[in-house]
Design an enzyme around this catalytic site. Structure first.
Site, PDB file in Angstrom:
ATOM      1  N   GLU A 199      13.140  -3.498  -1.213  1.00  0.00           N
ATOM      2  CA  GLU A 199      13.513  -2.079  -1.084  1.00  0.00           C
ATOM      3  C   GLU A 199      12.317  -1.156  -1.345  1.00  0.00           C
ATOM      4  OE1 GLU A 199      16.928  -0.572  -0.412  1.00  0.00           O
ATOM      5  OE2 GLU A 199      15.278   0.751   0.097  1.00  0.00           O
TER       6      GLU A 199
ATOM      7  N   THR B 298       0.354   1.036 -11.452  1.00  0.00           N
ATOM      8  CA  THR B 298       1.285   2.161 -11.569  1.00  0.00           C
ATOM      9  C   THR B 298       2.738   1.694 -11.493  1.00  0.00           C
ATOM     10  OG1 THR B 298      -0.368   3.364 -10.328  1.00  0.00           O
ATOM     11  CG2 THR B 298       1.755   4.431 -10.559  1.00  0.00           C
TER      12      THR B 298
ATOM     13  N   LYS C 109       5.641   0.093   7.356  1.00  0.00           N
ATOM     14  CA  LYS C 109       7.009   0.465   6.961  1.00  0.00           C
ATOM     15  C   LYS C 109       7.914   0.549   8.192  1.00  0.00           C
ATOM     16  CE  LYS C 109       5.109   2.936   2.991  1.00  0.00           C
ATOM     17  NZ  LYS C 109       4.528   4.214   2.561  1.00  0.00           N
TER      18      LYS C 109
ATOM     19  N   GLY D 251       4.838   6.735  -6.230  1.00  0.00           N
ATOM     20  CA  GLY D 251       4.848   7.123  -7.645  1.00  0.00           C
ATOM     21  C   GLY D 251       5.468   6.037  -8.505  1.00  0.00           C
TER      22      GLY D 251
ATOM     23  N   VAL E  14       9.470   0.250   1.418  1.00  0.00           N
ATOM     24  CA  VAL E  14       9.593   1.342   2.403  1.00  0.00           C
ATOM     25  C   VAL E  14      10.125   2.601   1.724  1.00  0.00           C
ATOM     26  CG1 VAL E  14      10.608   2.073   4.590  1.00  0.00           C
ATOM     27  CG2 VAL E  14      10.100  -0.339   4.213  1.00  0.00           C
TER      28      VAL E  14
HETATM   29  N1  HSE Z   1       0.220   5.331   0.123  1.00  0.00           N
HETATM   30  C1  HSE Z   1       1.625   5.345   0.293  1.00  0.00           C
HETATM   31  C2  HSE Z   1       2.025   6.748   0.749  1.00  0.00           C
HETATM   32  C3  HSE Z   1       2.301   4.976  -1.008  1.00  0.00           C
HETATM   33  O1  HSE Z   1       1.176   7.644   0.755  1.00  0.00           O
HETATM   34  O2  HSE Z   1       3.158   6.950   1.127  1.00  0.00           O
HETATM   35  C4  HSE Z   1       3.674   4.457  -0.877  1.00  0.00           C
HETATM   36  O3  HSE Z   1       3.796   3.379  -0.015  1.00  0.00           O
END
Ligand code: HSE
Length: 440
Positions: free
Chosen positions: A129, A13, A205, A302, A132
């Site tokens: 970048e 993606t 994160k 996304g 997170v």
């Molecule tokens: N699986 C993660 C979320 C995607 O749901 O935030 C982005 O790191």
């Protein structure tokens, strides 16, 4: 000047999103970066698969080592995710003198100290970048925009999947399992959704945010982690009745010569801006001593939101190729020899308020027993809500909100309450934070 040649590892993606953004905005990006950024190679397990991006003009390979060893590639973009082979490929790319851009939060949180040491010695950039909060430029904001501040605390909704699930449970009264399936279908969830719902993705994160906020090493193993898998619809509804929203928060706070580092479901007063971040969106609240509270909001996952961060990192790398390479922004915000190893406080020492849900026999004196235990442990009650007994039920749900107290006192209180003959089952506990700007 000649274009900068980039090799992409992983054409999922985000890989395709990055190729699309570079193709669509290439001219403007070159005006910003000073050189054209050209993806010349990309590695994917299946190169014949149809993808939602135009890969004509890109040499596709199945062996990623061809990219990290390619003499003409200057920047490697790692979008494979996970631990291995990502770690070995990044280290090999650095050994071969290539800068790295990565969206891999697990890699940075767990192996970042090792990777940055290597990069520092070689004078190379490792930009992250996109690792997170997807498209939100939170790394740059904390590392550069807020560099004049002493960061006191930060609190973030940094897992879109969990936030989506909690939002749907609240708005539609939906069941956890059904909403998780929907999050997977929409592509928010990690390959292994356990990472999302058990708080591990958020902990990765948070580890990164705490390091750049406080100038400490990356300490993933020390994060207290509790996900949303045990959250029930009734707790979401009771919280709402009391004026709170339930969110999975990552919290990092400087306190008592140490740092609180914790991910857990948290009640937040619904009037707070961050309590109103719904669906798969992310938000990070950062409190600096000079700037006060600041909040950063946007898409945390996304294709193109994450690509937005990847491409911004590419622009940063390309800019430094043409300027003073010894004066780069340090990987973890503070100069490498100026990091301080502040202790991460054990969870028992953390101070927080609580929501408790217990099931009590409907008879006189029961609540008095419970409140006596809380009083003995110096726990002040903020509110109590007793619900009507359900038809046919012997017990009534009792909800208690408390003022701030050390977690070890609450552990002791819960264990004593659970031993009372008049209380059935386990006490449900959810931490509650008011997130006042004055919290310190
Ligand atoms: N699986 C993660 C979320 C995607 O749901 O935030 C982005 O790191």
């Amino acid at each position: 000047m000649k274009p900068v040649k980039v090799g992409v590892l992983g054409l999922g993606t985000v890989g395709c999103g990055t190729i699309n953004v570079l193709a669509r905005n290439g001219k403007e990006i070159a005006r910003r970066a000073g050189r054209v950024i050209q993806v010349t190679h990309a590695a994917a397990r299946d190169i014949s698969k149809h993808r939602p991006c135009d890969t004509s003009g890109i040499e596709l390979v199945t062996d990623p080592t061809l990219i990290v060893r390619h003499p003409e590639i200057e920047v490697v973009v790692e979008l494979i995710g996970g631990d291995e082979p990502a770690r070995s490929l990044v280290l090999e790319a650095l050994a071969n003198g290539k800068h790295v851009v990565t969206a891999n939060k697990a890699l940075i949180a767990v192996h970042g100290n090792e990777i940055f040491d290597v990069a520092q010695k070689k004078g190379l950039m490792v930009a992250f970048e996109a690792a997170v909060a997807g498209g939100i430029p939170i790394i740059k904001a904390i590392r550069e925009g807020l560099a004049g501040n002493r960061i006191e605390w930060l609190a973030g909704i940094i897992n879109g999947t969990s936030n989506f699930i909690l939002s749907e449970m609240r708005e539609r009264g939906a069941d956890f399992a059904d909403v998780l399936k929907e999050a997977q279908r929409l592509g928010y969830a990690e390959a292994d959704p356990t990472f999302d719902i058990e708080g591990i993705d958020a902990a990765h994160k948070l580890t990164i945010l705490a390091a750049i906020a406080f100038g400490i090493p990356l300490k993933f193993k020390d994060v207290y982690v509790e996900g949303i898998s045990k959250v029930t619809r009734v707790d979401v509804a009771y919280a709402e009745e009391l004026g709170y929203r339930l969110k999975l928060l990552g919290i990092a706070r400087r306190i008592n010569g140490g740092v609180e580092l914790r991910v857990h479901p948290t009640l937040i007063p619904y009037r707070r801006l961050i309590a109103n971040v719904e669906g798969a969106m992310n938000a990070v609240l950062v409190k600096g001593d000079a700037v006060g509270p600041t909040m950063f909001y946007g898409a945390g996952a996304g294709a193109e939101p994450t690509a937005s961060a990847v491409v911004a990192d590419l622009v940063d790398v390309v800019r430094t190729l043409t300027t003073d390479p010894t004066n780069r922004v340090p990987h973890l915000a503070f100069q490498a020899d100026q990091r301080v190893d502040l202790p991460i406080l054990p969870m028992g020492e953390v101070d927080t308020s609580y929501y408790l849900r217990l099931h009590a026999l409907d008879k006189p004196g029961v609540l008095a027993d419970v409140t006596r235990i809380l009083a003995d442990l110096a726990i002040s009650i903020e509110a109590i809500l007793q619900k009507e007994p359900q038809p046919g039920e012997q017990t009534v749900p009792v909800i208690i909100l408390t003022q701030r107290v050390k977690e070890k006192n609450m552990d002791a209180a819960i264990s004593r309450i659970e031993q009372l003959g008049s209380i059935t089952g386990k006490v449900a506990r959810i931490r509650l934070e008011h997130l006042n700007p004055t919290w310190n």
